[in-house]
Design an enzyme around this catalytic site. Structure first.
Site, PDB file in Angstrom:
ATOM      1  N   ARG A  20      35.926  39.801  35.913  1.00  0.00           N
ATOM      2  CA  ARG A  20      35.647  40.841  36.901  1.00  0.00           C
ATOM      3  C   ARG A  20      35.328  42.143  36.191  1.00  0.00           C
ATOM      4  NH1 ARG A  20      39.716  42.452  38.857  1.00  0.00           N
ATOM      5  NH2 ARG A  20      41.336  41.093  38.077  1.00  0.00           N
ATOM      6  N   TYR A  44      29.902  35.538  37.709  1.00  0.00           N
ATOM      7  CA  TYR A  44      31.327  35.245  37.499  1.00  0.00           C
ATOM      8  C   TYR A  44      32.089  35.197  38.831  1.00  0.00           C
ATOM      9  CZ  TYR A  44      36.213  35.595  36.598  1.00  0.00           C
ATOM     10  OH  TYR A  44      37.561  35.356  36.653  1.00  0.00           O
ATOM     11  N   LYS A  83      37.818  37.733  46.121  1.00  0.00           N
ATOM     12  CA  LYS A  83      38.337  39.095  45.949  1.00  0.00           C
ATOM     13  C   LYS A  83      37.635  40.085  46.884  1.00  0.00           C
ATOM     14  CE  LYS A  83      40.977  37.718  42.630  1.00  0.00           C
ATOM     15  NZ  LYS A  83      42.409  37.621  42.866  1.00  0.00           N
ATOM     16  N   HIS A 130      47.423  40.149  47.437  1.00  0.00           N
ATOM     17  CA  HIS A 130      47.157  39.370  46.223  1.00  0.00           C
ATOM     18  C   HIS A 130      48.425  38.580  45.877  1.00  0.00           C
ATOM     19  CE1 HIS A 130      45.706  39.531  41.740  1.00  0.00           C
ATOM     20  NE2 HIS A 130      45.305  38.435  42.340  1.00  0.00           N
ATOM     21  N   SER A 166      46.619  39.773  37.970  1.00  0.00           N
ATOM     22  CA  SER A 166      45.818  38.633  37.531  1.00  0.00           C
ATOM     23  C   SER A 166      46.356  38.070  36.207  1.00  0.00           C
ATOM     24  CB  SER A 166      44.370  39.076  37.327  1.00  0.00           C
ATOM     25  OG  SER A 166      43.930  39.745  38.473  1.00  0.00           O
ATOM     26  N   CYS A 224      49.058  36.411  35.426  1.00  0.00           N
ATOM     27  CA  CYS A 224      50.495  36.582  35.117  1.00  0.00           C
ATOM     28  C   CYS A 224      51.296  35.395  35.625  1.00  0.00           C
ATOM     29  CB  CYS A 224      51.039  37.866  35.744  1.00  0.00           C
ATOM     30  SG  CYS A 224      50.540  39.354  34.874  1.00  0.00           S
ATOM     31  N   LYS A 244      50.680  33.319  38.526  1.00  0.00           N
ATOM     32  CA  LYS A 244      50.804  33.028  39.960  1.00  0.00           C
ATOM     33  C   LYS A 244      50.586  31.542  40.226  1.00  0.00           C
ATOM     34  CE  LYS A 244      48.301  35.862  42.563  1.00  0.00           C
ATOM     35  NZ  LYS A 244      47.549  36.629  41.568  1.00  0.00           N
ATOM     36  N   ASN A 256      51.019  29.053  38.218  1.00  0.00           N
ATOM     37  CA  ASN A 256      52.162  28.271  37.734  1.00  0.00           C
ATOM     38  C   ASN A 256      53.344  28.356  38.696  1.00  0.00           C
ATOM     39  OD1 ASN A 256      50.658  27.705  35.479  1.00  0.00           O
ATOM     40  ND2 ASN A 256      51.636  29.240  34.186  1.00  0.00           N
ATOM     41  N   ASP A 278      46.797  32.581  45.201  1.00  0.00           N
ATOM     42  CA  ASP A 278      46.194  33.875  44.841  1.00  0.00           C
ATOM     43  C   ASP A 278      46.170  34.897  45.975  1.00  0.00           C
ATOM     44  OD1 ASP A 278      44.905  35.492  42.866  1.00  0.00           O
ATOM     45  OD2 ASP A 278      42.973  35.139  43.825  1.00  0.00           O
ATOM     46  N   SER A 322      38.580  31.570  30.935  1.00  0.00           N
ATOM     47  CA  SER A 322      37.861  30.391  31.448  1.00  0.00           C
ATOM     48  C   SER A 322      38.633  29.824  32.634  1.00  0.00           C
ATOM     49  CB  SER A 322      37.688  29.346  30.347  1.00  0.00           C
ATOM     50  OG  SER A 322      38.926  29.029  29.771  1.00  0.00           O
ATOM     51  N   ARG A 323      37.922  29.159  33.517  1.00  0.00           N
ATOM     52  CA  ARG A 323      38.498  28.821  34.821  1.00  0.00           C
ATOM     53  C   ARG A 323      38.234  27.377  35.223  1.00  0.00           C
ATOM     54  NH1 ARG A 323      40.998  33.261  37.824  1.00  0.00           N
ATOM     55  NH2 ARG A 323      40.804  35.011  36.416  1.00  0.00           N
ATOM     56  N   ARG A 331      54.166  41.854  34.131  1.00  0.00           N
ATOM     57  CA  ARG A 331      54.352  41.352  32.779  1.00  0.00           C
ATOM     58  C   ARG A 331      54.898  42.528  31.974  1.00  0.00           C
ATOM     59  NH1 ARG A 331      51.747  37.402  29.479  1.00  0.00           N
ATOM     60  NH2 ARG A 331      50.655  36.524  31.283  1.00  0.00           N
ATOM     61  N   ASN A 382      62.064  29.140  36.597  1.00  0.00           N
ATOM     62  CA  ASN A 382      62.025  30.276  37.524  1.00  0.00           C
ATOM     63  C   ASN A 382      62.615  29.895  38.890  1.00  0.00           C
ATOM     64  OD1 ASN A 382      60.913  31.894  35.586  1.00  0.00           O
ATOM     65  ND2 ASN A 382      58.794  31.512  36.198  1.00  0.00           N
TER      66      ASN A 382
HETATM   67  C1  OXD Z   1      42.019  37.458  39.486  1.00  0.00           C
HETATM   68  C2  OXD Z   1      41.739  36.093  39.931  1.00  0.00           C
HETATM   69  O1  OXD Z   1      41.281  37.997  38.664  1.00  0.00           O
HETATM   70  O2  OXD Z   1      42.526  35.565  40.727  1.00  0.00           O
HETATM   71  O3  OXD Z   1      43.000  38.032  39.998  1.00  0.00           O
HETATM   72  O4  OXD Z   1      40.728  35.513  39.523  1.00  0.00           O
HETATM   73 MN    MN Z   2      43.960  36.925  41.516  1.00  0.00          MN
END
Ligand code: OXD
Ligand code: MN
Length: 582
Positions: free
Chosen positions: A70, A198, A207, A227, A249, A251, A253, A255, A278, A366-367, A398, A494
């Protein structure tokens, strides 16, 4: 023809006149359409087929190397009045932004196909859902939107019935970073994006719509677009509590949303259900509780670090029907990223022969894109039109130091302060320096579509007589010792922290009251079997009063940046805590 369909047709025609595509394709979301797009992209090299034996129907996309995240500095909120966008956003006057974008769009789709994608954010029959239409010249965007949203014929039928829909226009342009803008016009319910393929810049349902435009729409309509992941925790008695959690982003989420209980908990019958990873839209129900839906239908998750150890559920859903973006590949064409214990990369994310000297094989941002239904912890509750009732809201960042593992806000106003003053170290999800601590209120710094001061006031406004609001907590999984090691094991463990939270929700444990909030009493947080060194829990749950006193001052400065618009209730709460810490 319904008036909305007529308005949609008119808009499509006007965009075509401006962008001059060779042809227009209305997307119905069918398998046949998807197959055609995949074949097209295999032909152009936009997609590369991955090993069909190990990863059937999986494809790799390599983006332009300058287009991998982003771009917050090129993302604008274009409200009539600058103060409505607030200091938390880059602002441009709508007329100027339209002129700039029209010049960029002029003829930009010559020789290309223009795709029209009707989509619904949220279950197709939910009153909490909202629709949009994205026009794009990227078949990669269409294929991803098909996974990430309810896209096609059903969404179009809903659009025909409703009064409004969000209009998103996207062109990859020439991918020149100097001609890249992501513009939002919340007052017009529209989005214009140019020059990037992207995800966060190009899949406009995510987003741009579900956070920036939706947060603005939510404020006007009395709900919240956040978010946040949404996860269901089922205890051995069979009761499921739903928790929403906001983290910046990259951190963890995804998982946390897909957490696998530690072995002892599994044995005792604990289960975890994933509703979303997300984004969370939530609204008070008739009983005063907050009900939440995940507006998305898929996951666009960060690949590196995903492994059987960190997120076995995510790994399991990536064996088929997934699109990978900017990962490496092994010699036998399997996707590969840093953090996988097996396999060796043969090519890196740019398609070069892998050489450690060039950096990681997979881009750090990478996604993968994959349908939510493929997740082993998927729950049909994700389709419930009423949403799921929330028992707790969690904020987290974090933070290497100072911030304890967990604390509970005393009440809603304090919880809003905790969320508003959240801070975190930056990650690779956005272009820019990594590891800098910045304030990221409710993890919405890059995503709130209006002035944060008004947003805080909107949050506070949910505290009404009769409201049964979730309890608010703050967590920090990322505390480090002086020698740089993580103090808390994180991931599945956690759940131990979530268990304490849910005990607080049902009132079965006391807590230690401190100026920053309520912390677990020694022994109330289950650490059995973790083998933590002596003193670690004390350190994780220590409140450093001097350190926090300085932080409060810093939060005051942050709020002052929003001037008179900052809600008095937040400033008063901050003063109260500061006085207690002095
Ligand atoms: C972010 C995403 O950047 O979820 O927050 O891709
Ligand atoms: Mn996000």
């Amino acid at each position: 023809m319904s008036s909305q369909l007529a308005a949609l047709n008119e808009w499509v025609q006007s965009v075509a006149k401006l962008t001059q595509p060779e042809r227009i394709q209305w997307c119905d979301g069918s398998d046949a359409e998807n197959r055609g797009l995949i074949d097209l992209m295999l032909g152009t090299g936009d997609l590369i087929k991955l090993n069909p034996d190990t990863h059937p129907n999986c494809y790799l996309h390599r983006s332009h190397p300058s287009d991998v995240a982003r771009v917050e500095h090129l993302t604008f909120v274009c409200t009539t009045r600058e103060e409505d966008a607030g200091p938390n956003n880059h602002w441009m006057a709508p007329a100027e932004a339209h002129a700039k974008m029209n010049a960029l769009y002029d003829g930009c789709m010559r020789g290309r196909t223009m795709y029209v994608i009707p989509y619904c954010m949220g279950p197709i029959d939910s009153p909490l859902s909202r629709c949009g239409v994205e026009i794009t010249d990227s078949p990669y965007v269409v294929a991803n939107m098909r996974i990430m949203t309810r896209m096609g014929a059903a969404a179009l039928a809903r659009i025909e019935r409703e009064e409004k829909f969000v209009r998103g226009l996207h062109s990859v342009g020439d991918l020149n970073p100097d001609r890249r803008f992501i513009m939002h016009f919340p007052e017009e319910l529209s989005i214009q994006s140019f020059g990037s393929g992207y995800g966060g810049n190009a899949l406009l349902g995510k987003k741009c719509h579900a956070l920036r435009i939706a947060s603005y729409q939510a404020r006007n309509e009395g709900w919240l677009a956040e978010h946040m992941l949404i996860v269901g925790i089922e205890n051995p008695k069979g009761d499921t509590h739903y928790v929403a959690a906001a983290f910046p982003s990259a951190c963890g989420k995804t998982n946390l949303a897909m957490l696998i209980p530690p072995e002892g908990y599994r044995r005792d019958g604990w289960k975890v259900w994933t509703v979303g990873d997300d984004i969370c839209w939530m609204r008070p129900g008739a009983d005063g509780r907050l009900y939440a839906i995940n507006p998305e239908a898929g996951y666009f998750g960060v690949a590196p670090g995903t492994s059987a150890k960190t997120n076995a559920n995510a790994l399991a859903m990536l064996n088929q029907d997934a699109i990978f973006t900017n990962v490496g590949v092994t010699a036998d064409n399997q996707p590969w990223w840093e953090g996988l214990p097996d396999g060796t990369p043969a090519k890196d994310w740019q398609g070069r022969d892998y050489d450690a000297k060039n950096g990681p094989a997979a881009h750090p941002n990478s996604r993968f894109t994959v349908s939510a239904k493929q997740c082993p912890s998927y729950t049909a509750k994700a389709e419930d039109p009423q949403g799921v009732p929330l028992s707790a809201i969690v904020f987290g960042g974090r933070r290497e130091s100072l911030v304890p593992l967990v604390f509970e806000a005393r009440d809603w106003t304090h919880g809003v302060l905790v969320g508003a003053s959240m801070a975190s170290e930056t990650t690779a999800a956005a272009t820019g320096a990594v590891g800098i601590v910045r304030r990221d209120s409710m993890a919405m710094k890059p995503f709130a579509g209006y002035n944060f001061a008004d947003y805080f006031a909107h949050w506070l406004s949910f505290d009404q007589p009769g409201a049964q609001l979730p309890k608010i907590f703050h967590v920090n999984w990322f505390r480090k010792s002086s020698d740089g090691k993580f103090l808390w094991p994180g991931f599945g463990d956690n759940l131990r922290v979530l268990e304490w939270m849910l005990k607080r929700v049902d009132g079965s444990v006391d807590a230690v009251a401190t100026p920053i909030g309520n912390l677990p009493k020694a022994g109330d947080l289950n650490t059995a079997g973790l083998g933590l060194d002596a003193g670690v829990m004390e350190e994780l749950l220590h409140v450093d009063r001097e350190g926090w006193y300085d932080v409060m001052e810093n939060i005051g400065d942050y709020f002052n940046g929003f001037g008179e618009r900052t809600p008095t209730a937040l400033k008063t709460e901050l003063q109260k805590i500061t006085a207690q810490l002095a």
